[in-house]
Design a protein around this motif. Sequence first.
Motif, PDB file in Angstrom:
ATOM      1  N   GLY A  64      44.647  41.042  42.752  1.00 36.94           N
ATOM      2  CA  GLY A  64      45.101  42.110  41.984  1.00 36.94           C
ATOM      3  C   GLY A  64      44.848  41.547  40.546  1.00 36.94           C
ATOM      4  O   GLY A  64      44.515  40.528  40.133  1.00 36.94           O
ATOM      5  N   HIS A 100      49.251  45.169  39.849  1.00 39.92           N
ATOM      6  CA  HIS A 100      48.352  46.201  40.389  1.00 39.92           C
ATOM      7  C   HIS A 100      47.540  45.462  41.293  1.00 39.92           C
ATOM      8  O   HIS A 100      46.712  44.487  41.273  1.00 39.92           O
ATOM      9  N   ALA A 101      47.939  45.833  42.669  1.00 36.76           N
ATOM     10  CA  ALA A 101      47.284  45.109  43.865  1.00 36.76           C
ATOM     11  C   ALA A 101      46.136  45.637  44.444  1.00 36.76           C
ATOM     12  O   ALA A 101      46.066  46.762  44.411  1.00 36.76           O
TER      13      ALA A 101
END
Length: 189
Positions: free
Chosen positions: A20, A35-36
């Motif tokens: 991420g 934000h994965a």
Amino acid sequence: MSHMPVLQATSLPADAIEVGRIADAWGIKGWFKVHAFSSAPEALFAAKDWFLQPAEKGAKHFTGTVVLPVKQARFHADTIVATSLEVADRNAAEALRGARVFVAREHFPKTEDGEFYWVDLMGLNVVNREGVALGVIKDLMATGPQTVLVLGYEQDGKEQERLIPFVDAYVDSVDLAGKKIVADWQPDY
């Protein structure tokens, strides 16, 4: 003056996988949004140490690889948020914006039977029941309820793509050690 947290320089583990990016600061107490990539948000929760590298574009507040000891990571609404003792306030969290997050593969949670991490499927050879080579997995796509394997193969000297749904109806076996998947699929489908 930079508010970059003082993070220890390190080298990226040999089994590190990019999972991420740090999106932005969250709140005022040094939390940050992550934000994965769809491949493994569980790895973000399982690993106590994240390895960070600077964003490819934009401001670089550090170089090389640093280790970020994670105190807590959790879901907040549809976002993942995390905190580290090394990140004291919003300014320090903002300094991490855009950083690429890697986790050592050994820190990924164990998978159940029949479950696989996307990253482990990349590069596997896919053959059908008759032993015909269908291609090599070069990507995976989430299409609603199912995952689709994106295979690359060559035909008449041109790179082609083949899509196979990653479901029991078509996938007979996955042999990670042997780097092979057997599928009930024909080359002309």
